[in-house]
Design a protein around this motif. Structure first.
Motif, PDB file in Angstrom:
ATOM      1  N   GLN A   1       0.831  -1.147   0.032  1.00 39.60           N
ATOM      2  CA  GLN A   1       0.102   0.051   0.009  1.00 39.60           C
ATOM      3  C   GLN A   1       1.031   1.210  -0.072  1.00 39.60           C
ATOM      4  N   LEU A   2       1.917   1.075   0.813  1.00 35.17           N
ATOM      5  CA  LEU A   2       2.839   2.431   0.504  1.00 35.17           C
ATOM      6  C   LEU A   2       3.461   2.603  -0.533  1.00 35.17           C
ATOM      7  N   VAL A   3       3.902   1.665  -1.120  1.00 34.95           N
ATOM      8  CA  VAL A   3       4.689   1.708  -2.295  1.00 34.95           C
ATOM      9  C   VAL A   3       3.610   2.303  -3.644  1.00 34.95           C
ATOM     10  N   LEU A   4       2.269   1.896  -3.436  1.00 35.02           N
ATOM     11  CA  LEU A   4       1.531   2.347  -4.263  1.00 35.02           C
ATOM     12  C   LEU A   4       0.851   3.928  -4.085  1.00 35.02           C
ATOM     13  N   ASP A   5       0.903   4.147  -2.664  1.00 35.74           N
ATOM     14  CA  ASP A   5       0.627   5.457  -2.277  1.00 35.74           C
ATOM     15  C   ASP A   5       1.768   6.358  -2.927  1.00 35.74           C
ATOM     16  N   HIS A   6       2.948   5.785  -2.748  1.00 38.49           N
ATOM     17  CA  HIS A   6       4.097   6.842  -3.528  1.00 38.49           C
ATOM     18  C   HIS A   6       3.950   6.926  -4.968  1.00 38.49           C
ATOM     19  N   LEU A   7       3.407   5.745  -5.612  1.00 38.68           N
ATOM     20  CA  LEU A   7       2.956   5.640  -7.163  1.00 38.68           C
ATOM     21  C   LEU A   7       1.982   6.980  -7.558  1.00 38.68           C
ATOM     22  N   PHE A   8       0.713   6.657  -6.669  1.00 40.64           N
ATOM     23  CA  PHE A   8      -0.433   7.796  -6.966  1.00 40.64           C
ATOM     24  C   PHE A   8       0.060   9.001  -6.501  1.00 40.64           C
ATOM     25  N   GLU A   9       0.911   9.384  -5.723  1.00 44.11           N
ATOM     26  CA  GLU A   9       1.469  10.807  -5.461  1.00 44.11           C
ATOM     27  C   GLU A   9       2.138  11.036  -6.612  1.00 44.11           C
ATOM     28  N   GLN A  10       3.116  10.341  -7.317  1.00 42.78           N
ATOM     29  CA  GLN A  10       3.990  10.763  -8.439  1.00 42.78           C
ATOM     30  C   GLN A  10       2.844  10.985  -9.652  1.00 42.78           C
ATOM     31  N   LEU A  11       1.977  10.222  -9.779  1.00 43.75           N
ATOM     32  CA  LEU A  11       0.691  10.546 -10.935  1.00 43.75           C
ATOM     33  C   LEU A  11       0.437  11.760 -10.503  1.00 43.75           C
ATOM     34  N   ASP A  12      -0.036  12.273  -9.377  1.00 43.76           N
ATOM     35  CA  ASP A  12      -0.459  13.726  -9.099  1.00 43.76           C
ATOM     36  C   ASP A  12       0.469  14.622  -9.401  1.00 43.76           C
ATOM     37  N   LYS A  13       1.557  14.528  -9.223  1.00 42.88           N
ATOM     38  CA  LYS A  13       2.727  15.423  -9.386  1.00 42.88           C
ATOM     39  C   LYS A  13       2.917  15.452 -11.107  1.00 42.88           C
ATOM     40  N   GLU A  14       2.927  14.350 -11.491  1.00 43.53           N
ATOM     41  CA  GLU A  14       3.186  14.268 -12.903  1.00 43.53           C
ATOM     42  C   GLU A  14       2.034  14.893 -14.113  1.00 43.53           C
ATOM     43  N   PHE A  15       0.915  14.477 -13.616  1.00 41.39           N
ATOM     44  CA  PHE A  15      -0.249  14.819 -14.455  1.00 41.39           C
ATOM     45  C   PHE A  15      -1.171  15.715 -13.671  1.00 41.39           C
ATOM     46  N   GLY A  16      -1.346  15.698 -12.672  1.00 37.28           N
ATOM     47  CA  GLY A  16      -2.273  16.566 -11.775  1.00 37.28           C
ATOM     48  C   GLY A  16      -3.594  16.202 -11.957  1.00 37.28           C
ATOM     49  N   SER A  17      -4.577  16.999 -11.286  1.00 37.07           N
ATOM     50  CA  SER A  17      -6.231  16.401 -11.596  1.00 37.07           C
ATOM     51  C   SER A  17      -6.774  16.781 -12.824  1.00 37.07           C
ATOM     52  N   ASP A  18      -6.203  17.529 -13.501  1.00 42.82           N
ATOM     53  CA  ASP A  18      -6.705  17.953 -14.905  1.00 42.82           C
ATOM     54  C   ASP A  18      -6.792  16.655 -15.778  1.00 42.82           C
ATOM     55  N   ILE A  19      -5.913  15.721 -15.708  1.00 45.70           N
ATOM     56  CA  ILE A  19      -5.776  14.297 -16.569  1.00 45.70           C
ATOM     57  C   ILE A  19      -6.118  13.371 -15.801  1.00 45.70           C
ATOM     58  N   ILE A  20      -5.888  13.133 -14.640  1.00 44.94           N
ATOM     59  CA  ILE A  20      -6.527  12.210 -13.885  1.00 44.94           C
ATOM     60  C   ILE A  20      -7.328  12.593 -12.803  1.00 44.94           C
ATOM     61  N   LYS A  21      -8.531  12.687 -12.920  1.00 43.97           N
ATOM     62  CA  LYS A  21      -9.348  13.599 -11.852  1.00 43.97           C
ATOM     63  C   LYS A  21      -9.475  12.570 -10.778  1.00 43.97           C
ATOM     64  N   THR A  22      -9.686  11.441 -10.677  1.00 48.95           N
ATOM     65  CA  THR A  22     -10.064  10.275  -9.821  1.00 48.95           C
ATOM     66  C   THR A  22      -9.155   9.179  -9.660  1.00 48.95           C
ATOM     67  N   LYS A  23      -8.502   8.925  -8.444  1.00 51.83           N
ATOM     68  CA  LYS A  23      -7.708   7.833  -8.308  1.00 51.83           C
ATOM     69  C   LYS A  23      -8.005   7.407  -6.937  1.00 51.83           C
ATOM     70  N   ILE A  24      -8.056   5.868  -7.027  1.00 45.31           N
ATOM     71  CA  ILE A  24      -8.922   5.335  -5.880  1.00 45.31           C
ATOM     72  C   ILE A  24      -8.274   3.959  -5.729  1.00 45.31           C
ATOM     73  N   LYS A  25      -7.924   3.388  -4.645  1.00 49.20           N
ATOM     74  CA  LYS A  25      -7.296   1.918  -4.734  1.00 49.20           C
ATOM     75  C   LYS A  25      -7.636   1.196  -3.260  1.00 49.20           C
TER      76      LYS A  25
END
Length: 146
Positions: A114-138
């Motif tokens: 879960q912590l590794v995936l949290d990091h991946l999701f945080e990186q997605l936020d930094k790279e793409f922001g909420s304009d491209i990926i508006k919802t991320k749930i795991k």
């Protein structure tokens, strides 16, 4: 080893990113209830197969130790002791029964994943922001995106 893994799991569970994590199908339903998918958007899900064995243990160690300032609030030990305990639990998931060596499921595995995936999701936020990926749930090893 089981008691040690359980202690570390309790400590690390406190630093999960609850923004991304859900705990049940009811949580998913609540999170998606008011979400509207526009015509140009897509909803997709990913299921990670054999997630924990696929995680590089050094990556997991590095990501966790970078968060020591958060962890120390819940850890009744020094950073060096915590690191030793974590390394031991991650590297030595074996037992011997009737002279045969078996790999054990580690109680720590789900929270590490879960912590590794949290990091991946945080990186997605930094790279793409909420304009491209508006919802991320795991949920454990299932991820949902819009």
């Amino acid at each position: 080893m089981e008691a040690l893994s359980t202690l570390l799991t309790q400590i690390l569970s406190n630093i999960r990113n609850e923004e991304f994590n859900i705990r049940s199908s009811q949580d998913l339903q609540r999170r998606l209830k008011d979400v509207e998918i526009q015509e140009e958007e897509i909803f997709f899900s990913l299921d990670i197969v054999a997630m924990f064995p696929s995680i590089c243990l050094q990556l997991a160690m590095d990501l966790i130790l970078k968060r020591w300032d958060e962890i120390k609030l819940y850890a009744p030990m020094s950073k060096s002791v915590f690191k030793e305990m974590l390394e031991f639990c991650l590297k030595w998931g074996y037992c011997i029964f009737d002279s045969d060596l078996y790999e054990q499921k580690n109680a720590l595995s789900p929270v590490i994943a879960q912590l590794v995936l949290d990091h991946l999701f945080e990186q997605l936020d930094k790279e793409f922001g909420s304009d491209i990926i508006k919802t991320k749930i795991k949920y454990v090893d299932d991820s949902f995106f819009i």
